[in-house]
Motif scaffolding. Structure first.
Motif, mmCIF file in Angstrom:
data_model
loop_
_atom_site.group_PDB
_atom_site.id
_atom_site.type_symbol
_atom_site.label_atom_id
_atom_site.label_comp_id
_atom_site.label_asym_id
_atom_site.label_seq_id
_atom_site.Cartn_x
_atom_site.Cartn_y
_atom_site.Cartn_z
ATOM 1 N N ASP A 119 0.845 -1.193 0.000
ATOM 2 C CA ASP A 119 0.000 0.000 0.000
ATOM 3 C C ASP A 119 0.883 1.246 0.000
ATOM 4 O OD1 ASP A 119 -3.083 0.840 0.902
ATOM 5 O OD2 ASP A 119 -1.543 2.273 1.484
ATOM 6 N N ASP A 120 0.708 2.112 -1.001
ATOM 7 C CA ASP A 120 1.616 3.247 -1.176
ATOM 8 C C ASP A 120 0.906 4.591 -1.041
ATOM 9 O OD1 ASP A 120 0.142 3.279 -3.525
ATOM 10 O OD2 ASP A 120 1.811 2.670 -4.807
ATOM 11 N N ARG A 121 -0.217 4.624 -0.349
ATOM 12 C CA ARG A 121 -0.950 5.876 -0.166
ATOM 13 C C ARG A 121 -0.182 6.802 0.761
ATOM 14 N NH1 ARG A 121 -5.500 8.133 2.888
ATOM 15 N NH2 ARG A 121 -7.072 8.997 1.462
ATOM 16 N N HIS A 122 0.052 8.023 0.298
ATOM 17 C CA HIS A 122 0.801 8.995 1.100
ATOM 18 C C HIS A 122 -0.068 9.468 2.263
ATOM 19 C CE1 HIS A 122 3.220 12.380 2.334
ATOM 20 N NE2 HIS A 122 4.134 12.109 1.410
ATOM 21 N N PRO A 123 0.417 9.386 3.504
ATOM 22 C CA PRO A 123 -0.456 9.713 4.632
ATOM 23 C C PRO A 123 -0.778 11.199 4.764
ATOM 24 C CG PRO A 123 1.761 9.237 5.395
ATOM 25 C CD PRO A 123 1.728 8.890 3.938
ATOM 26 N N LEU A 124 0.109 12.077 4.296
ATOM 27 C CA LEU A 124 -0.135 13.514 4.443
ATOM 28 C C LEU A 124 -0.856 14.110 3.237
ATOM 29 C CD1 LEU A 124 0.377 15.969 6.300
ATOM 30 C CD2 LEU A 124 2.492 16.368 5.023
ATOM 31 N N ALA A 125 -0.823 13.406 2.120
ATOM 32 C CA ALA A 125 -1.376 13.975 0.894
ATOM 33 C C ALA A 125 -2.833 14.402 1.012
ATOM 34 C CB ALA A 125 -1.194 12.993 -0.262
ATOM 35 N N PRO A 126 -3.727 13.626 1.634
ATOM 36 C CA PRO A 126 -5.122 14.090 1.738
ATOM 37 C C PRO A 126 -5.264 15.384 2.526
ATOM 38 C CG PRO A 126 -4.964 11.735 2.203
ATOM 39 C CD PRO A 126 -3.565 12.266 2.173
ATOM 40 N N GLY B 173 19.529 1.120 -9.741
ATOM 41 C CA GLY B 173 18.674 1.602 -10.801
ATOM 42 C C GLY B 173 17.246 1.130 -10.743
ATOM 43 N N TRP B 174 16.822 0.481 -9.633
ATOM 44 C CA TRP B 174 15.437 0.038 -9.566
ATOM 45 C C TRP B 174 14.529 1.228 -9.270
ATOM 46 C CZ3 TRP B 174 19.316 -3.074 -7.501
ATOM 47 C CH2 TRP B 174 19.414 -4.362 -8.029
ATOM 48 N N GLU B 175 13.527 1.435 -10.098
ATOM 49 C CA GLU B 175 12.544 2.487 -9.875
ATOM 50 C C GLU B 175 11.413 1.911 -9.031
ATOM 51 O OE1 GLU B 175 11.300 3.808 -13.687
ATOM 52 O OE2 GLU B 175 13.288 4.498 -14.296
ATOM 53 N N VAL B 176 11.150 2.551 -7.884
ATOM 54 C CA VAL B 176 10.173 1.989 -6.958
ATOM 55 C C VAL B 176 9.161 3.044 -6.562
ATOM 56 C CG1 VAL B 176 11.796 0.284 -6.079
ATOM 57 C CG2 VAL B 176 11.617 2.488 -4.933
ATOM 58 N N GLY B 177 8.023 2.566 -6.079
ATOM 59 C CA GLY B 177 7.011 3.438 -5.526
ATOM 60 C C GLY B 177 7.134 3.515 -4.020
ATOM 61 N N GLY B 178 6.063 3.963 -3.379
ATOM 62 C CA GLY B 178 6.072 4.080 -1.932
ATOM 63 C C GLY B 178 6.789 5.329 -1.473
ATOM 64 N N GLY B 179 7.106 5.379 -0.183
ATOM 65 C CA GLY B 179 7.772 6.549 0.366
ATOM 66 C C GLY B 179 7.821 6.501 1.873
ATOM 67 N N SER B 180 8.253 7.584 2.471
ATOM 68 C CA SER B 180 8.374 7.666 3.916
ATOM 69 C C SER B 180 6.986 7.671 4.572
ATOM 70 C CB SER B 180 9.133 8.935 4.304
ATOM 71 O OG SER B 180 10.425 8.953 3.734
ATOM 72 N N ALA B 181 6.888 6.983 5.732
ATOM 73 C CA ALA B 181 5.667 6.922 6.530
ATOM 74 C C ALA B 181 4.509 6.257 5.799
ATOM 75 C CB ALA B 181 5.249 8.313 7.013
ATOM 76 N N ASP C 275 4.115 0.839 2.302
ATOM 77 C CA ASP C 275 5.243 0.443 1.453
ATOM 78 C C ASP C 275 6.367 1.441 1.714
ATOM 79 O OD1 ASP C 275 6.920 -0.642 -0.415
ATOM 80 O OD2 ASP C 275 5.817 0.079 -2.153
ATOM 81 N N ALA C 276 7.114 1.183 2.778
ATOM 82 C CA ALA C 276 7.974 2.210 3.394
ATOM 83 C C ALA C 276 9.354 2.258 2.758
ATOM 84 C CB ALA C 276 8.086 1.960 4.889
ATOM 85 N N THR C 277 9.405 2.739 1.533
ATOM 86 C CA THR C 277 10.678 3.001 0.871
ATOM 87 C C THR C 277 11.109 4.411 1.241
ATOM 88 O OG1 THR C 277 9.470 3.663 -1.115
ATOM 89 C CG2 THR C 277 10.247 1.382 -1.008
#
Length: 868
Positions: free
Chosen positions: A612-619, A772-780, A783-785
């Motif tokens: 799950d890669d939904r950004h928690p602050l984006a909304p 060189g791997w392009e990944v999704g997700g992010g901090s917090a 999918d905590a990349t």
């Protein structure tokens, strides 16, 4: 905004660049190696020489019977033996086959001996580790562990040493070929049981809690004042983000899951003077220079959750886990199965999961009866004490006491030996002395006294891992546990690092247990900032939160449990202080909501939730960004991407790329004018909480740029400037066409070797690094990349593995590693799982012997030596 001219901290995994002592010899080595490999055939021989034998027979002295090593198509080994001693001996041998160079570097790191291999640039790390005395503690632990654990450690070491006895350095690892070609003339020492125990100290350091925050709070308050600094450390939002355990309380020292009670404390303290803050600042800078692969200690997290049969499509529990650690190659985990052919008291293991090369047993996984997962509990187990030191004494409670002093000698490759004097108070070693020792080695002035003798200030470290513990007992105990009671008995030995343990068994039960040593402090110390060491009211009591008083729950009312580094239990429901520096809880709450809405989950559903890669602050932040009017055309291209965005951060998302670049610029424009160095925002969950609150205060002083005397900036000024800066940055980095922006083009996973991969020498780095791997997700994000806003958008922490265990049918379980099982750069299994991991996939995790043999690609038989 005001610009910080200080050199940026390098947070890449690995050294900050290869140590100078090794850098020189590596140039020579490259010339030699390039000469040797002028022919492709010679290069292939050198590169493939260390690859392990995986078929046929090999003699392993000391065995009492044969050990089968069945490897699948990804090289994942499953071992079968008749005795526990044979099984541990075989595990040591196989670990050494695949990962010995990694094991060797780790043991040098935990002993404070990296400079022996890598020269003067590794010296500072050695001085810190020697000062803390990791190996000295591990040596004492060997006498504390159960006899059966010691026997396992020694059998494991014997297996490692059997491999070393039959292998030259060039047959052990390609890295030794490079190092020795440069004149190092290095031959690995035999492995010992203490080498295994010492590595657990490095993992405890990596997950040590809030020590960095202690320093940062003081330095931030010094920069902006205590009131404004407090705004940057918001309290945990219990009303919005549920703790792990939502029922129960401590009654007469025992946690009862159906009871209620509470307790708290609120110490008051005087601020430190400038002279008292100085060694804290130096210590913070020095610790930041320790190699991040040895332990970041900040920004790390993990996810785990478990659902009961009523929430599972299988009708039996499902358990998921993905620990988040710093990225590098090889990854920290090696998958393995350890199976006694006949399970009983003398040979109790039938277990598979993720192992640490260098440590016997399985760290996380399942056996035939139970499964377990870890996330970092994150209790405050470190405290810094500012001490008043004069000569060889320190001040405490109005009197002077003698310092404990010892001297150690650190060998340096290509340089002179360095003598280190370690001083300790009752609170612990004076870690701030390392700064002075480094200055002396560098030839700078470094005297403890100037003029008339008077008190000077130093910083001592109290840390639970600096006292001997029995975590090694816990590892093997968990491997052999068969039910909730035996699981809890094993977890009681888990001292450091304290973890959230989730549990499931084949009888249908699920549970949670918090283990670990958590100090009880006196009234003057809440662990949030360094304490005055001369005041007794700041001390630890010498007691720890009793194991029976730590939160736990079996078969919770909700039918599931989620641990993602959030608060363990409500602050009003629990009398002991664990920490105030929990993760903000965005990941845990997202997982909870998905479980509540998800109905009956399958193994595949559990795996999908890990992605799950939904950004928690984006909304929260996106509506504010869209309310800012920008000039149509070039300036508002990014806003058009945000309209209708679902807040997901797939690698191919243009909106995610724009939002994250805006976020980084927003943090810089808001905070960099008043904060410097490590006090600047990394963009993680705490900073999301800070900005979430500031958005409701459009005229907060934080929005104002102190460098513009004639203008007072507001929230909307900063939001507009951040979006314009993001548009310019994306144009420069990716494309003038917003339709071509992709988050994965910025957010890339690069796996660098912790040693030769940081040499700065192209041929060597290309030989050992992958990327060189392009990944999704992010901090917090679930999918905590994770990425660090102080540096860029590249992945610095990530799920180090992912697993889903199906208790209904263990052969239906799934797993994947960040890298692969092999530490050899030219092995087919060095990064063969990374492609699967980056694509969000996983591998079958077979467990039954029939399924293991059916999936087997290679079988190696380890046989006793003649006469054994």
């Amino acid at each position: 905004m005001a610009e910080d001219t200080a050199a940026p901290r390098d947070r890449r995994p690995g050294f900050r660049g290869l140590p100078r002592g090794l850098r020189v010899t590596t140039y020579v080595a490259v010339l030699v190696v390039l000469t040797l490999v002028a022919g492709l055939a010679t290069f292939v021989v050198l590169a493939r020489r260390p690859l392990p034998q995986t078929t046929g027979e090999l003699v392993l002295p000391g065995l009492t019977g044969e050990v089968e090593v069945v490897r699948d198509e990804h090289g994942i080994p499953q071992l079968y033996a008749d005795t526990l001693d044979d099984l541990m001996r075989g595990q040591g041998y196989v670990h050494a086959q695949e990962r010995f160079f990694e094991m060797d570097v780790r043991r040098h790191a935990t002993a404070g001996r990296l400079a022996e291999m890598f020269g003067e640039d590794a010296l500072e790390t050695d001085l810190y580790v020697r000062t803390m005395g990791w190996r000295r503690v591990a040596e004492r632990e060997l006498a504390l562990v159960e006899p059966s654990t010691r026997t396992a450690l020694e059998a494991y070491a014997a297996g490692v040493n059997a491999f070393l006895a039959e292998s030259s350095p060039t047959e052990t690892a390609l890295e030794y070929t490079v190092l020795n070609a440069g004149g190092l003339d290095y031959h690995p020492e035999d492995w010992t049981a203490v080498d295994s125990l010492a590595w657990l100290k490095a993992m405890a350091w990596d997950l040590r809690g809030n020590m960095a925050e202690e320093i940062d709070r003081v330095l931030t308050a010094d920069a902006v004042g205590a009131r404004r600094a407090a705004e940057l450390y918001p309290a945990y939002p219990y009303a919005e983000h549920a703790p792990i355990v939502q029922q129960g309380a401590v009654v007469d020292g025992v946690f009862e899951q159906d009871a209620t009670t509470g307790g708290t404390r609120n110490p008051q303290r005087a601020p430190f003077t400038a002279a008292q803050r100085a060694p804290l600042a130096a210590l913070g800078e020095g610790l930041a220079r320790m190699p991040s692969w040895l332990g970041r200690g900040e920004g790390l997290g993990s996810n785990s959750w478990v659902v009961d049969g009523e929430h599972s499509a299988t009708g039996e529990p499902l358990l998921a886990n993905d620990p988040h650690l710093g990225v590098g190659i090889p990854g920290v985990w090696m998958q393995m199965g350890l199976h006694c052919r006949r399970v009983g008291p003398e040979c109790p293991l039938d277990v598979a999961g993720f192992t640490f090369s260098g440590v016997p047993g399985v760290i996380i996984g399942h056996n035939a009866d139970i499964a377990w997962g870890f996330t970092n509990l994150g209790p405050d187990v470190t405290d810094l004490f500012v001490e008043r030191v004069r000569g060889d004494t320190w001040r405490y409670d109005g009197r002077r006491r003698p310092l404990r002093v010892r001297t150690e000698t650190v060998e340096v490759a290509g340089g002179d030996d360095v003598e280190l004097t370690v001083r300790e108070t009752d609170h612990g070693p004076l870690v701030s002395d390392v700064d002075e020792a480094v200055a002396r080695v560098a030839g700078a002035a470094g005297s403890r006294r100037s003029g008339p003798e008077r008190d000077e200030y130093a910083v001592a470290l109290s840390w639970t891992a600096l006292q001997p513990g029995t975590t090694a007992d816990a590892i093997l105990g968990l491997n052999a546990a068969t039910d909730w009671d035996s699981f809890r008995d094993a977890a009681a030995d888990f001292a450091v690092p304290a973890q959230n343990l989730v549990y499931a068994d084949r009888a249908g039960h699920i549970g949670y247990q918090a283990p670990g040593l958590v100090p009880i402090r006196r009234s003057g110390n809440d662990g949030t900032v360094p304490s005055a060491g001369w005041r007794p009211e700041n001390d630890w009591t010498g007691e720890f939160v009793p194991y029976d008083g730590l939160p736990r729950v079996l078969d919770p009312d909700e039918g599931f449990l989620v641990t993602a580094n959030q608060a363990v239990i409500g602050e009003d429901d629990y009398p002991y202080f664990l920490t105030g520096d929990w993760d903000r809880g965005y990941r845990s709450e997202r997982i909870r909501r998905e479980l509540l809405d998800g109905g009956e989950l399958s193994v595949a559903d559990m795996g999908s939730l890990q992605l799950d890669d939904r950004h928690p602050l984006a909304p929260v932040l996106t509506p504010y960004l869209l309310d800012v009017r920008l000039r149509r055309g070039y300036a508002d291209d990014g806003q058009r991407l945000l309209r209708g965005w679902d807040f997901r951060q797939q690698a191919d998302s243009g909106a995610a790329a724009y939002f994250n670049v805006v976020w980084r610029n927003l943090l810089e424009l808001t905070f960099h004018d008043e904060l410097t160095g490590d006090q600047r925002p990394d963009g993680g969950s705490r900073w999301m909480g800070v900005v979430e609150q500031l958005l409701e205060r459009p005229r907060s002083p934080w929005w104002d740029d102190v460098a513009t005397d004639d203008v007072v900036e507001t929230r909307d000024d900063v939001l507009a400037a951040a979006q314009l800066a993001a548009r310019d940055e994306l144009t420069s980095r990716l494309s003038p066409d917003a339709g071509e922006w992709r988050w994965g083009d910025l957010h890339r996973l690069d796996l660098r070797s912790n040693t030769l991969g940081e040499s700065g020498i192209g041929p060597v780095e290309r030989m050992v690094n992958r990327g060189g791997w392009e990944v999704g997700g992010g901090s917090a994000t679930v999918d905590a990349t994770g990425w660090d806003a102080r540096e860029g958008y590249g992945v610095v922490t990530a799920p180090s593995m992912r697993m889903v265990v199906s208790l209904g049918d263990l052969d239906e379980s799934r797993w994947v590693n960040l890298t692969g099982v092999s530490g050899h750069p030219f092995s087919a299994h060095h990064t063969d799982q990374t492609d699967v991991w980056a694509a969000g996939g996983s591998l079958p995790w077979v467990f039954s012997r029939e399924a293991v043999l059916d999936a087997g690609a290679d079988t190696l038989t380890l046989v006793p030596a003649d006469g054994d």
